[in-house]
Design a protein around this motif. Structure first.
Motif, PDB file in Angstrom:
ATOM      1  N   MET A   1      53.380  49.333  49.893  1.00 54.01           N
ATOM      2  CA  MET A   1      51.962  48.991  49.818  1.00 54.01           C
ATOM      3  C   MET A   1      51.802  47.589  49.233  1.00 54.01           C
ATOM      4  O   MET A   1      52.448  47.244  48.259  1.00 54.01           O
ATOM      5  CB  MET A   1      51.226  49.992  48.939  1.00 54.01           C
ATOM      6  CG  MET A   1      51.146  51.383  49.529  1.00 54.01           C
ATOM      7  SD  MET A   1      50.061  51.428  50.978  1.00 54.01           S
ATOM      8  CE  MET A   1      48.470  51.099  50.206  1.00 54.01           C
ATOM      9  N   PRO A   2      50.949  46.759  49.849  1.00 52.02           N
ATOM     10  CA  PRO A   2      50.731  45.418  49.286  1.00 52.02           C
ATOM     11  C   PRO A   2      50.042  45.500  47.931  1.00 52.02           C
ATOM     12  O   PRO A   2      49.239  46.397  47.677  1.00 52.02           O
ATOM     13  CB  PRO A   2      49.832  44.742  50.325  1.00 52.02           C
ATOM     14  CG  PRO A   2      49.155  45.861  51.036  1.00 52.02           C
ATOM     15  CD  PRO A   2      50.146  46.989  51.051  1.00 52.02           C
ATOM     16  N   ALA A   3      50.374  44.556  47.069  1.00 53.19           N
ATOM     17  CA  ALA A   3      49.761  44.523  45.744  1.00 53.19           C
ATOM     18  C   ALA A   3      48.290  44.150  45.870  1.00 53.19           C
ATOM     19  O   ALA A   3      47.884  43.383  46.753  1.00 53.19           O
ATOM     20  CB  ALA A   3      50.486  43.516  44.864  1.00 53.19           C
ATOM     21  N   LYS A   4      47.492  44.709  44.959  1.00 51.14           N
ATOM     22  CA  LYS A   4      46.054  44.427  44.933  1.00 51.14           C
ATOM     23  C   LYS A   4      45.765  43.429  43.810  1.00 51.14           C
ATOM     24  O   LYS A   4      46.184  43.633  42.668  1.00 51.14           O
ATOM     25  CB  LYS A   4      45.263  45.714  44.702  1.00 51.14           C
ATOM     26  CG  LYS A   4      43.747  45.527  44.722  1.00 51.14           C
ATOM     27  CD  LYS A   4      43.025  46.819  44.375  1.00 51.14           C
ATOM     28  CE  LYS A   4      43.240  47.865  45.449  1.00 51.14           C
ATOM     29  NZ  LYS A   4      42.458  49.105  45.167  1.00 51.14           N
ATOM     30  N   ILE A   5      45.037  42.371  44.143  1.00 52.31           N
ATOM     31  CA  ILE A   5      44.748  41.303  43.190  1.00 52.31           C
ATOM     32  C   ILE A   5      43.243  41.205  42.980  1.00 52.31           C
ATOM     33  O   ILE A   5      42.470  41.135  43.940  1.00 52.31           O
ATOM     34  CB  ILE A   5      45.271  39.937  43.697  1.00 52.31           C
ATOM     35  CG1 ILE A   5      46.690  40.053  44.255  1.00 52.31           C
ATOM     36  CG2 ILE A   5      45.189  38.904  42.572  1.00 52.31           C
ATOM     37  CD1 ILE A   5      47.723  40.508  43.271  1.00 52.31           C
ATOM     38  N   LEU A   6      42.830  41.199  41.722  1.00 51.05           N
ATOM     39  CA  LEU A   6      41.424  40.996  41.369  1.00 51.05           C
ATOM     40  C   LEU A   6      41.216  39.543  40.955  1.00 51.05           C
ATOM     41  O   LEU A   6      41.848  39.061  40.018  1.00 51.05           O
ATOM     42  CB  LEU A   6      41.025  41.924  40.219  1.00 51.05           C
ATOM     43  CG  LEU A   6      39.644  41.687  39.579  1.00 51.05           C
ATOM     44  CD1 LEU A   6      38.527  41.840  40.601  1.00 51.05           C
ATOM     45  CD2 LEU A   6      39.443  42.620  38.387  1.00 51.05           C
ATOM     46  N   ILE A   7      40.331  38.848  41.665  1.00 52.21           N
ATOM     47  CA  ILE A   7      39.957  37.474  41.333  1.00 52.21           C
ATOM     48  C   ILE A   7      38.684  37.522  40.498  1.00 52.21           C
ATOM     49  O   ILE A   7      37.679  38.092  40.922  1.00 52.21           O
ATOM     50  CB  ILE A   7      39.704  36.636  42.600  1.00 52.21           C
ATOM     51  CG1 ILE A   7      40.940  36.594  43.495  1.00 52.21           C
ATOM     52  CG2 ILE A   7      39.255  35.226  42.226  1.00 52.21           C
ATOM     53  CD1 ILE A   7      40.645  36.021  44.883  1.00 52.21           C
ATOM     54  N   VAL A   8      38.720  36.905  39.312  1.00 49.52           N
ATOM     55  CA  VAL A   8      37.538  36.846  38.448  1.00 49.52           C
ATOM     56  C   VAL A   8      37.177  35.378  38.248  1.00 49.52           C
ATOM     57  O   VAL A   8      37.839  34.657  37.485  1.00 49.52           O
ATOM     58  CB  VAL A   8      37.790  37.529  37.090  1.00 49.52           C
ATOM     59  CG1 VAL A   8      36.507  37.520  36.260  1.00 49.52           C
ATOM     60  CG2 VAL A   8      38.305  38.946  37.280  1.00 49.52           C
ATOM     61  N   ASP A   9      36.157  34.923  38.942  1.00 47.49           N
ATOM     62  CA  ASP A   9      35.735  33.514  38.878  1.00 47.49           C
ATOM     63  C   ASP A   9      34.289  33.421  39.312  1.00 47.49           C
ATOM     64  O   ASP A   9      33.892  34.093  40.272  1.00 47.49           O
ATOM     65  CB  ASP A   9      36.627  32.651  39.782  1.00 47.49           C
ATOM     66  CG  ASP A   9      36.566  31.172  39.432  1.00 47.49           C
ATOM     67  OD1 ASP A   9      35.456  30.585  39.502  1.00 47.49           O
ATOM     68  OD2 ASP A   9      37.610  30.594  39.087  1.00 47.49           O
TER      69      ASP A   9
END
Length: 229
Positions: A1-9
């Motif tokens: 499973m591809p990693a999940k990335i949270l962008i906070v900007d």
């Protein structure tokens, strides 16, 4: 499973750039534009990694770091225009795994993210016991360091510093943290002593020739043991 990335900007253009970069690299991306949304999305999405800007409209990003990393299984990289040494040290001491200054090179950002994800959740007790980089082998269980199969003789202080960097491979470890661990109880310990130890380690660990340094210097902040990206 591809990693999940949270962008906070809070800047849509930066979020768009990061989303495009990450999705091209095969990651799943979710976004938050402020601190409140970041806390909500982190709890709901349980991302593998978080890219956090510090200049958020509703809360300073530094205060978010311990909240977003408290679960212990999410890596957090600060991606911020704040490049003061004090800001970087504060972020790392609060639990950030790395610090990337804006404007950033997307290839470097992806490389640092890959390293952080590779050693996701690794702490003193769970870090790899054996690290290999080129012809260098560091075996913490056997307390041995070899280059091209030949054992290197390190002083106790050199080994203690190296072992700490190995346990946090790919992460910046601040000067104060290294000194506290390797010079425990020594009130006279100073950064100058650490620099001498690092210089000696580099001379012993690195083979002659045009090879990149095994131990990277984050100017004014600390050191990291490089991991292949």
């Amino acid at each position: 499973m591809p990693a999940k990335i949270l962008i906070v900007d809070d800047e849509p253009a930066i979020r768009r750039l990061l989303r495009n970069t990450l999705e091209r690299a095969g990651y799943v991306v979710v976004e938050a534009g402020n601190a409140s949304d970041a806390i909500t999305r982190a709890a709901a999405e349980r991302p593998d990694a978080i890219l956090l800007d510090l200049g958020l409209p509703d809360r300073d990003g530094l205060g978010l770091i311990p909240l977003l990393t408290k679960a212990g299984d999410t890596v957090l990289l600060v991606v911020s225009a704040r490049d003061a040494t004090a800001e970087k040290v504060a972020a790392l001491d609060l639990g950030a795994h790395d610090y990337v200054s804006k404007p950033f090179d997307t290839d470097e950002l992806l490389a640092r993210l890959r390293v952080a994800l590779r050693y996701r959740g690794a702490g003193d007790a769970t870090a790899a016991a054996v690290v290999r980089r080129g012809d260098l082998t560091i075996d913490l269980d056997r307390r041995m360091v070899l280059r091209a199969g030949q054992e290197l003789h390190l002083t106790r202080k050199e080994y203690d510093v190296l072992a700490l960097l190995v346990r946090h491979i790919g992460r910046v470890v601040t000067h104060d943290r290294i000194i506290a661990a390797a010079w425990s109880g020594d009130e006279d310990a100073r950064v100058e002593y650490l620099r001498i130890v690092i210089r000696n380690l580099r001379q012993k660990l690195e083979a002659p020739g045009p090879v990149g340094s095994v131990i990277a210097n984050e100017l004014g902040v600390g050191y990291r043991l490089r991991a292949d990206s």
